[in-house]
Design an enzyme around this catalytic site. Structure first.
Site, mmCIF file in Angstrom:
data_model
loop_
_atom_site.group_PDB
_atom_site.id
_atom_site.type_symbol
_atom_site.label_atom_id
_atom_site.label_comp_id
_atom_site.label_asym_id
_atom_site.label_seq_id
_atom_site.Cartn_x
_atom_site.Cartn_y
_atom_site.Cartn_z
ATOM 1 C CB CYS A 143 0.735 -2.338 0.424
ATOM 2 S SG CYS A 143 1.736 -1.148 0.948
ATOM 3 N N GLY A 203 3.583 0.706 -2.292
ATOM 4 C CA GLY A 203 2.020 0.869 -2.164
ATOM 5 C C GLY A 203 1.395 -0.033 -2.919
ATOM 6 N N GLY A 233 1.212 -3.327 -3.284
ATOM 7 C CA GLY A 233 0.783 -4.618 -3.143
ATOM 8 C C GLY A 233 -0.779 -4.794 -2.562
#
Length: 388
Positions: free
Chosen positions: A226, A221, A223
């Protein structure tokens, strides 16, 4: 008067005394030191220890005998635990996203001895010329855990048997199926360096390495494109994940990749300071000449499309739809066109070298040993705009 707290982590045979000795809370009455609880209560657990992201810390500078950034050596040499392969280079990786993990990116980054994890949708015939060059030493072949993915990997191996790295990539590395595929690939390819992920906790890092992985990707999570944390509520602050997972990996002879969360060169240095052996970059390498993605012109400026591999864009592109049983966990954005990636790489490497001179680390391997982090409430002065 009764003080009522959240009941957590109480299993059938646990005593109240055990619960009191954890950082979790239990039902407590102010007029009694002993409380009778139902035997079958099994409720959630809360960890109260502070967890940190890269934005929460800065390096504390230290006296240094280094005279210049030129004295800093950013190369590392690893002998990997399970494959026993030896590799030497700059331990930064381009992410296996289809807009970043391209053949063109691999050719460019190999000049800096940096690894590119190719995305898993490449036709094999487009890979053949790349692996006939010196870039082969710095290129990973990616795959998932479905039968089609394993078959694709077998075909790549038949056509290009000398490739060195396998990047086994799924969003959720906590399933038993994933661990079983790691073990299966280790049996099939005993001399390949296996990268496996993603996870964020030490116990799973240990399991994957003991199952056959050489390097574990750490990050859920974090990124830039993301949305897993938004869609699922699952994740872990990246710096703390790196610190905890690197300790676990090194304890069993493996390595980790800090995957995601880096926005500026200083974040890459912080990942190494936290104990990461490699750092994987996605968003920082998007939007370049060597990146894929549609080129757009917006208000007279050029942009490239960049998206997460669990986004609606990616799923429609490769699978024709977002499956009815799942949702998109990525977003699609337009990144300002940045030109040649070599300029960005020089900036990143220059920033890391400068970090080393500030903390007295002559080599990249020394960075974590020379690191003291200080918690901060602000990273930089942005009175004249955001620094990037």
């Amino acid at each position: 008067m009764y003080n009522l707290f959240l009941i957590v982590g109480i299993h059938k045979k646990e005593s109240l005394n055990l619960v009191k000795n954890t950082t979790s809370y239990a039902l407590h009455f102010s007029d009694s030191s002993e409380v009778s609880l139902p035997e079958k209560i099994i409720i959630m657990r809360i960890e109260t220890e502070l967890k940190l992201d890269y934005k929460d810390v800065l390096f504390r500078p230290k006296r240094s005998v280094l005279q210049s950034r030129e004295e800093v050596d950013l190369t590392r040499k690893f002998t990997f635990k399970n494959s026993q392969q030896v590799w030497e280079g700059v331990p930064i990786m381009a992410s296996n996203m289809d807009t970043v993990g391209t053949v063109e990116m691999a050719k460019a980054l190999a000049q800096h001895k940096i690894i590119t994890c190719l995305h898993k949708f490449y036709p094999i015939d487009l890979l053949l010329p790349l692996f006939e060059t010196t870039a082969a030493e710095f290129t990973a072949v990616s795959c998932g855990i479905k039968d089609d993915d394993i078959n694709y990997l077998a075909k790549v191996h038949a056509a290009i048997p000398k490739f060195k790295f396998i990047c086994l990539d799924v969003a959720n590395g906590y399933t038993q199926r994933f661990a079983s595929v790691v073990a299966k690939l280790r049996d099939i390819y005993p001399d390949k360096v296996i990268i496996a992920g993603n996870v964020v906790t030490g116990e799973m890092v240990e399991e994957l390495i003991l199952r056959g992985a050489d390097i574990v990707k750490v990050g859920i999570g974090s990124g830039s494109v993301c949305t897993t944390r938004i869609q699922t509520g699952v994740g872990y602050p990246q710096l703390s994940a790196v610190i905890e997972c690197s300790d676990a990996a090194h304890g069993v002879g493996g390595q980790i990749i800090a995957d995601g969360g880096c926005v500026v060169p200083g974040d890459v240095a912080k990942a190494f300071g936290g104990g990461a052996d490699f750092v994987m970059l996605g968003g920082m390498l998007a939007g370049h000449e060597q990146s894929d993605g549609e080129l757009q012109t917006i208000n007279g400026e050029q942009y490239k499309v960049f998206y997460g591999m669990s986004s609606e864009t990616a799923m429609n592109k490769y699978y024709g739809e977002v499956a009815g049983y799942r949702s998109s966990e990525g977003k699609t954005v337009s990144v300002k066109y940045r030109g040649d990636v070599n300029n960005t790489i020089k900036s990143i490497l220059g920033g890391i070298r400068s970090t080393c001179t500030y903390i007295g680390a002559r080599t990249l391997k020394d960075v974590s040993k020379c690191t003291t982090f200080i918690r901060v409430s602000q990273q930089s002065n942005e009175v004249f705009g955001k620094n990037s």
